[in-house]
Design a protein around this motif. Structure first.
Motif, short mmCIF file in Angstrom:
data_model
loop_
_atom_site.label_atom_id
_atom_site.label_comp_id
_atom_site.label_asym_id
_atom_site.label_seq_id
_atom_site.Cartn_x
_atom_site.Cartn_y
_atom_site.Cartn_z
N GLN A 214 0.85 -1.19 0.00
CA GLN A 214 0.00 0.00 0.00
C GLN A 214 0.89 1.24 0.00
O GLN A 214 1.43 1.62 1.02
CB GLN A 214 -0.92 0.00 1.22
CG GLN A 214 -1.96 -1.09 1.21
CD GLN A 214 -3.02 -0.90 0.11
OE1 GLN A 214 -3.24 0.21 -0.38
NE2 GLN A 214 -3.66 -2.00 -0.27
N ARG A 219 -4.42 4.14 -2.88
CA ARG A 219 -5.18 3.11 -2.17
C ARG A 219 -5.49 2.02 -3.19
O ARG A 219 -6.01 2.31 -4.27
CB ARG A 219 -6.46 3.69 -1.58
CG ARG A 219 -6.22 4.77 -0.54
CD ARG A 219 -5.56 4.18 0.71
NE ARG A 219 -5.24 5.21 1.70
CZ ARG A 219 -4.06 5.78 1.81
NH1 ARG A 219 -3.08 5.45 0.98
NH2 ARG A 219 -3.84 6.70 2.73
N THR A 399 -14.50 2.71 -1.51
CA THR A 399 -13.10 2.29 -1.40
C THR A 399 -12.72 1.42 -2.58
O THR A 399 -13.60 0.88 -3.28
CB THR A 399 -12.90 1.50 -0.10
OG1 THR A 399 -13.64 0.26 -0.19
CG2 THR A 399 -13.37 2.29 1.11
N PRO A 429 -6.30 9.33 -3.88
CA PRO A 429 -7.32 10.02 -3.08
C PRO A 429 -7.10 11.53 -3.04
O PRO A 429 -5.98 12.03 -3.17
CB PRO A 429 -7.15 9.40 -1.69
CG PRO A 429 -5.73 8.93 -1.66
CD PRO A 429 -5.40 8.51 -3.06
#
Length: 567
Positions: A214, A219, A399, A429
């Motif tokens: 990550q 994300r 998400t 994001p």
């Protein structure tokens, strides 16, 4: 009930009359072949009919079907035979094989009560259908608890009603062949295939990342669904590789063919991609190396692949595609963009120079990389599948994992899907509030000569102080920036630039210049006046590296892990 009165009606056949000669009928019983004397007929004897015409000899006579004892034949069959009549399917007859398997059955009793095995085989509704429609029906490999497996055919049958002249009694002839051995062999085969498939799927999953990396600025979520119920899993794979300096490589590929061999080739390609990624090469150069390797691994195996690199400072994906499906990007407003066509043929074809292309990935954007199992359907154009994925992505929010699940569901991927599916979803994001305060960038153009070094140190010190780093980390950052700038001033060429970047997890210091010779760490001798800069950086930083940049220059960087915030 007289069994010889019953006749079973097979599809496409009729009862045949006794065979006849041109001059008369064949005698009904062998005892009529010769009534002239009490002696047995002889081959040389001439037999004549009542009209004086010679009758066929005993050796050439063909008895009719009606002359055979039908009940005796059925009793001797190894298959199970039962005859039932009327709407309640009352038992008229069961043969010896049936009695051996299930015991005697009382004549005249309703099958529902007297023959529980028929209910267990699911035959009672079938008997109703055959009796009503007059058409035969067959069911395959039905199993009886504590017994065997049977393939059963139900035939319509009829007989003259003994109590009402001219009326018929309708019934059903049940013929059950014991297929227990075949069913057990099939079950063993299914169990073996299930174990084989489980092993293949386990191998496939073990070759995929057990946990996705990550990155600070992305994300990411991914999913893999093996196709079908057989053991022939495919060679779909994906990977996420952090390259350093905030950059991330994203990979998805598909080895053509199915089975353990395809999965093994996939594993080798994935391992090679990770090794080539550490060289921090441009995407098209990585695919060029993979192309040669794929030919060496197995010339008969062809694979498609996309290798993309995300740099948070540029807000875009730089990618190269070897015959793979296009990347899709959804902007924050829901607009979906499709990347350009593949920039080269599939891996393993050889003799082709791949190239790189770019697609924007701004804050708030979502990108999807996928294999053909997600969008390809038999009898449909694959472009229609990609268009369906675009429509699903346009309305997909949440998400990355939520988006991933929604896309798979929207495209109709189920447990019995006939092809493997791999999906990789990444989001850049949008940050606001306190989260945005943890992400900053600062850059300085290094102009002039030797005076650029002190300006770089002053710039780094001021920026790191404004980011409220601890004194110790600030001093280390200034030292690393000073050494990288000094190395660039000594060995590089203009234009030169110092860039500082912080995320919620690390501090990144990077210096770029116009020379493409990459530095390497070496042991400096005692009398050497230079050569210690990279060694110092490698000692004090968490990691460091270098790469060539488009246009012929290079970038040298180092990272410092930030201390965890106080709990």
């Amino acid at each position: 009930m007289n069994f010889t009165r019953w006749s079973a009606r097979l599809p496409g056949t009729q009862r045949r009359a006794a065979a006849r000669t041109d001059r008369g009928s064949v005698p009904a019983a062998r005892g009529e072949y010769d009534r002239r004397t009490d002696r047995q007929p002889h081959a040389t004897d001439a037999v004549t009919d009542p009209h004086g015409a010679p009758a066929p000899s005993a050796e050439s006579a063909v008895p009719a079907l009606e002359q055979f004892p039908v009940r005796g034949l059925l009793d001797g069959l190894p298959a199970l035979v039962a005859l039932v009549h009327g709407p309640e399917h009352r038992v008229s007859y069961v043969n010896e094989a049936y009695e051996t398997a299930f015991g005697p059955r009382p004549a005249g009793a309703a099958a529902a009560a007297a023959c529980p095995e028929l209910a267990e085989l699911g035959l009672l509704p079938l008997l109703d259908q055959v009796l009503r429609s007059g058409r035969p029906r067959t069911v395959k490999s039905r199993r009886v608890r504590g017994g065997g497996s049977y393939t059963v055919t139900c035939l319509p049958a009829e007989a003259a009603d003994p109590y009402r002249e001219g009326e018929l009694v309708k019934g059903v002839l049940v013929f059950a062949a014991d297929v227990t051995d075949h069913a057990e062999a099939a079950e063993r085969l299914r169990a073996s295939e299930s174990r084989h498939r489980e092993a293949a799927v386990t191998l496939q999953r073990s070759l995929l990342p057990q946990e996705l990396e990550q990155p600070d600025d992305l994300r990411i979520a991914a999913d893999y669904r093996p196709g079908g119920t057989d053991a022939a899993v495919g060679g779909d794979w994906y990977d996420v590789i952090t390259l350093g300096a905030g950059r991330t490589a994203l990979v998805i590929g598909d080895v053509m063919g199915r089975g353990v061999r395809a999965a093994a080739v996939m594993g080798q390609l994935r391992t090679a991609v990770r090794a080539y990624a550490r060289l921090d090469l441009p995407p098209h150069e990585v695919l060029q190396l993979l192309d040669g390797l794929a030919s060496e691994i197995d010339p008969s195996q062809i694979a498609t692949c996309v290798y993309a690199v995300h740099d948070p400072n540029e807000g875009r994906l730089v990618y190269a595609s070897a015959g793979h499906l296009p990347i899709l990007v959804r902007d924050a407003d829901g607009t979906v963009h499709r990347a350009e066509e593949p920039t080269g043929p599939p891996l393993g074809t050889g003799g082709w120079l791949h190239s790189s292309a770019t697609i924007a990935l701004q804050p708030g954007s979502t990108a999807v990389l996928y294999t053909d199992g997600l969008v390809e359907r038999r009898g449909e154009d694959i472009d229609d599948g990609v268009a369906a994925l675009e429509r699903a992505l346009a309305g997909a929010t949440g998400t990355p994992q939520v988006v991933c699940d929604r896309l798979i569901r929207s495209l109709g991927v189920t447990a019995d899907h006939d092809d493997d599916v791999a999906v990789l979803v990444l989001q850049h994001p949008t940050r606001s509030g306190g989260d945005a305060e943890l992400f900053h960038n600062a850059a300085l153009e290094l102009l002039g000569g030797v005076e650029a070094a002190p300006r770089a140190r002053a710039f780094a010190s001021g920026v790191l102080a404004s980011w409220r780093f601890p004194v110790e980390l600030r001093d280390l950052g200034v030292l690393a920036a000073s050494e990288l700038v000094a190395n660039s001033l000594q060995h590089g060429t203009p234009p030169m630039r110092l860039r500082l970047r912080r995320t919620d997890r690390r501090l990144i210091i990077e210096v770029t210049d116009g020379d493409d010779h990459l530095p390497r760490r070496r042991r400096a001798e005692t009398e050497d006046e230079a050569g210690r800069g990279i060694s110092i950086v490698a000692t004090i930083a968490s990691s460091w590296g270098s790469r060539r940049t488009p246009g012929g220059g290079k970038a040298v960087w180092c990272e410092f892990a930030l201390p965890d915030p106080p709990g």
